[in-house]
Design a protein around this motif. Structure first.
Motif, short mmCIF file in Angstrom:
data_model
loop_
_atom_site.label_atom_id
_atom_site.label_comp_id
_atom_site.label_asym_id
_atom_site.label_seq_id
_atom_site.Cartn_x
_atom_site.Cartn_y
_atom_site.Cartn_z
N VAL A 140 -42.00 27.59 -46.81
CA VAL A 140 -41.01 26.83 -46.04
C VAL A 140 -39.86 26.39 -46.94
CG1 VAL A 140 -40.61 24.71 -44.74
CG2 VAL A 140 -42.62 26.09 -44.26
N ALA A 141 -40.21 25.87 -48.13
CA ALA A 141 -39.17 25.44 -49.07
C ALA A 141 -38.27 26.61 -49.45
CB ALA A 141 -39.81 24.84 -50.32
N SER A 142 -38.87 27.78 -49.67
CA SER A 142 -38.09 28.97 -50.03
C SER A 142 -37.20 29.41 -48.88
CB SER A 142 -39.05 30.09 -50.43
OG SER A 142 -38.35 31.28 -50.70
N GLU A 143 -37.71 29.33 -47.65
CA GLU A 143 -36.91 29.74 -46.48
C GLU A 143 -35.70 28.83 -46.28
OE1 GLU A 143 -39.87 29.70 -43.45
OE2 GLU A 143 -40.56 31.75 -43.85
N ILE A 144 -35.88 27.54 -46.59
CA ILE A 144 -34.75 26.61 -46.47
C ILE A 144 -33.67 26.99 -47.48
CG2 ILE A 144 -34.04 24.21 -46.83
CD1 ILE A 144 -36.79 23.39 -45.74
N ARG A 145 -34.05 27.32 -48.70
CA ARG A 145 -33.07 27.72 -49.71
C ARG A 145 -32.35 29.00 -49.31
NH1 ARG A 145 -37.59 26.42 -53.13
NH2 ARG A 145 -37.28 24.40 -54.15
N GLU A 146 -33.07 29.91 -48.65
CA GLU A 146 -32.49 31.20 -48.30
C GLU A 146 -31.85 31.21 -46.91
OE1 GLU A 146 -35.60 34.07 -48.75
OE2 GLU A 146 -35.79 33.77 -50.91
N ALA A 147 -31.87 30.06 -46.23
CA ALA A 147 -31.33 30.00 -44.86
C ALA A 147 -29.88 30.41 -44.75
CB ALA A 147 -31.54 28.59 -44.30
N PRO A 148 -29.01 30.12 -45.76
CA PRO A 148 -27.59 30.51 -45.61
C PRO A 148 -27.38 32.00 -45.34
CG PRO A 148 -27.81 28.91 -47.37
CD PRO A 148 -29.21 29.27 -46.95
N ARG A 149 -28.27 32.86 -45.80
CA ARG A 149 -28.03 34.28 -45.53
C ARG A 149 -28.24 34.64 -44.06
NH1 ARG A 149 -32.50 38.21 -46.38
NH2 ARG A 149 -34.48 37.10 -46.53
#
Length: 729
Positions: free
Chosen positions: A292-301
């Motif tokens: 989940v933490a990783s998905e939040i960081r990658e959300a801008p793409r």
């Protein structure tokens, strides 16, 4: 090697041709031997050593090349040398010739056959390794089986030549004695069939069956020896006592109770074992939070901006422990007692094969049982590095008690556990150094699989491959560091220090075998520390069985459950039928990002086992669902029998790999080929379509080109052409 085999085959062909062209096959008849008996005796009297030596070499040569005439040579040996010397010469000549015949068959044909029929021969060779001498001895005792056939067939297996020789030497002795003895009466023989009357053949058959009967007698004898040594109880309280309440022990208890056997389950800590409390459940809960933490960081793409996630590590661990509590009732004492299992808390020690002493908070008691199933699990290994005893080491056992997130974490070990936890902690905010002594991560997987995972891990953590841990030292800041050694680009040894707040050790697990009284009872321990069991999971004691991590070779929850079924059914019903455990279609998943999932053989194992295979590869970047979700990293790789659609193994790297693997596992278990997977309707757009697409790649590579050419001409003819018009692109 191929040239050597061809040369050997040519030499044998010349010897066979010379044998028949010279007329030797016409000389070696009963009539000729009877007519020339006097001349043979004269030769022997004149030159005993020459005749004996020539006879010995001729016998060895005929047997080695599997030529007809060995039987008559045996009769001649009896006529020439008498029973004693004849038996001595022929016994050694026949065993030596048989061994050479086996060696020739092995040299010419074993390697090609093993490549072509590797899976079938693997089980045969396993049986040969276990009981090959016994089986060969039985065949040698029964003259109904042509010895030259036995020589050739056994030569194709992996039986040691020395074992083949001495078993043949002993096993052929009775039959050789009969023929040599008949040679003394050469003048009275009317035909070779007269040597073996139906009565004599029946006697040999009984002799040959005796070892099989002896096996049952040996089993009875073993039980009686145990009874003499340990005083077998006159009656039993339980049918089965299971030691260990992890996944394997719980499944064993469940199965025994389901068939109405009386079963007791002994566990010294908590039911559920490592999987529930320190393994599968907590690690997957942690992996989910990290993802989940990783998905939040990658959300801008994806066009969504949420900023850097704030990780409350205490809350993350709260999520982990909540998952454990919610799963816990499935493995609870109340549930299993409701199923009819007697659950006992305490430490179990085998006093003898039928008595288990349990020491716990409620006191001490002795359980009598017909069978014991050991499912005591395993624990993390901690290497004896200098200085490591000066710190509190983290393992997969105590990791879940962490209250604060380590700022700098060093992970020792690049296997599944090290990769999963290392990636999770770096996503939660730790600086992670992962140290692996080998040249790649996941050492059992193919290089390209490990390389795909390495590329992803290196985006967020530091991976040190081919790096050896030396010691734990105090660093310049008063903290601790792991001192490691590696080679630089020039091959020079370089020593460096990796500072850490916490050191997580993930270098494997060792079986829990100590403290149960096994050594005193003579239960064997293998070199890897697991209990030694056969393919039915029986130990050297006929009523003691093992399953799960303590038995190996795969320390996986579902492998333990798979073994538990076999151990329990074989214990309760083994007198009627036994089931051998098979790992041919055992799946395994590493829950990293991307996931790595495999069932059956990969290329590394296929090469090691010399299995011929064909590779079909499908890139997930071609899958519509993967494109839509922006998760195109990874591939599917399937190994099949060359030219056929039968699956030898499948490896998947990518999102949801573990879920996609189930279809390949089912296909391998139920012997479903790629053609049938291709003809199965899959919903669109899903990840499972990748399985069908992979089957389509295989099908496209095996198109019937000749038939398609004829169809092209047919359709051209239907369109009004002559069938030879140029096809468009």
């Amino acid at each position: 090697m191929i040239r050597k085999r061809l040369m050997l085959a040519a030499v044998i062909a010349l010897l066979v041709a010379a044998y028949f062209l010279s007329g030797a096959h016409q000389v070696l008849t009963l009539d000729t031997l009877q007519a020339e008996q006097a001349r043979f005796q004269a030769w022997l009297a004149a030159k005993p050593l020459t005749v004996a030596g020539g006879f010995f070499l001729a016998y060895v040569a005929i047997t080695a090349v599997s030529l007809p005439g060995a039987t008559l040579m045996t009769v001649l040996g009896g006529a020439l040398f008498g029973f004693g010397w004849g038996l001595l010469l022929i016994s050694f000549a026949s065993a030596l010739g048989a061994t050479l015949a086996a060696l020739i068959a092995r040299t010419l044909a074993r390697a090609p056959l093993e490549r072509r029929f590797a899976r079938q021969l693997e089980r045969i060779n396993a049986g040969i390794e276990r009981e090959g001498a016994f089986y060969l001895f039985t065949l040698r005792l029964i003259p109904l089986f042509p010895f030259f056939v036995i020589n050739l067939v056994m030569g194709l297996t992996r039986m040691r030549l020395w074992t083949f020789y001495w078993v043949s030497q002993v096993g052929m002795l009775p039959g050789t004695a009969v023929y040599v003895n008949a040679g003394r009466e050469l003048g009275q023989l009317e035909s070779l069939s007269g040597i073996l009357s139906p009565t004599l053949i029946g006697s040999f058959a009984l002799i040959g069956l005796f070892p099989w009967l002896a096996r049952g007698l040996v089993a009875i004898g073993r039980r009686r020896q145990l009874a003499k040594r340990f005083a077998r109880p006159s009656r039993f309280e339980h049918d089965v006592v299971v030691i260990g309440g992890g996944s394997a022990g719980l499944v064993a208890s469940y199965i025994a109770a389901a068939v109405r056997a009386k079963v007791a389950l002994v566990e010294r800590e908590q039911l559920g074992g490592d999987c529930l409390h320190t393994g599968c459940v907590p690690s997957k809960a942690l992996i989910r939070a990290a993802r989940v933490a990783s998905e939040i960081r990658e959300a801008p793409r994806y066009g969504v901006s949420a900023g850097e996630p704030e990780v409350d590590f205490a809350a993350v661990m709260g999520h982990v422990h909540r998952a454990i509590r919610e799963v816990e009732p499935h493995d609870s004492r109340e549930r299993y007692e409701g199923l009819g299992v007697t659950v006992i808390a305490g430490d179990a020690v085998l006093e003898d094969p039928w008595r288990v002493r349990v020491r716990g908070d409620a006191g001490e008691r002795v359980l009598t049982t017909r069978h014991v199933i050991i499912a005591s699990g395993a624990q993390p290994k901690v290497p004896g590095l200098p200085g490591i005893d000066k710190i509190e080491v983290l393992t997969s056992d105590n990791l879940w008690q962490l209250e604060t997130l380590p700022e700098r974490l060093v992970v020792l070990g690049g296997g599944a556990i090290g990769c999963e936890l290392g990636q999770s902690f770096t996503r939660l905010g730790s600086h992670v150094d992962l140290v692996e002594m080998g040249s790649q991560l996941l050492p059992r997987e193919d290089e390209e699989v490990a390389a795909e995972l390495l590329g992803r891990l290196e985006e967020s953590l530091v991976v040190h491959l081919a790096t050896r841990a030396l010691r734990v030292v105090v660093d310049e800041n008063g903290g601790h560091a792991l001192e490691v050694e590696r080679s630089d680009t020039t091959g020079k040894s370089v020593v460096e220090r990796l500072s850490f707040d916490r050191l997580l050790v993930a270098v494997g697990r060792q079986a829990n075998v100590a403290g149960m009284g096994l050594e005193a009872l003579g239960v064997d321990i293998d070199a890897d520390g697991t209990l030694r069991v056969d393919e039915s999971l029986q130990s050297v004691l006929p009523n003691v069985w093992a399953c799960g991590d303590v038995a190996g070779p795969y320390q996986l929850t579902h492998a333990g459950a798979h073994q538990a079924w076999h151990a329990t059914v074989n214990a309760l019903f083994g007198e009627f039928k036994r089931f051998q455990v098979s790992y041919r279609a055992l799946p395994a998943v590493t829950f990293t990002d991307p996931e790595v999932a495999r069932v059956g053989l990969n290329e590394r194992e296929a090469r090691e086992k010399r299995v011929e295979y064909e590779v079909t590869r499908y890139a997930l970047e071609e899958l519509d669902r993967a494109i839509a979700e922006g998760e195109t990293r990874g591939f599917i790789k399937v190994l099949t029998v060359p030219g056929k659609d039968r699956i030898l193994g499948a490896t998947i790297v990518g999102q949801g790999a573990g879920e996609m693997l189930a279809e390949f596992t089912l296909a391998m278990t139920r012997h479903i080929g790629l053609n049938k997977l291709l003809s199965t309707i899959h919903p669109y757009p899903t990840h499972s379509e990748a399985v069908k697409a992979t089957a389509g790649v295989w099908k496209n590579a095996h198109k019937p080109e000749r038939l398609l050419g004829w169809l092209a001409r047919y359709f051209a003819w239907r369109r009004g052409g002559d069938g030879n018009e140029e096809r468009g692109s």
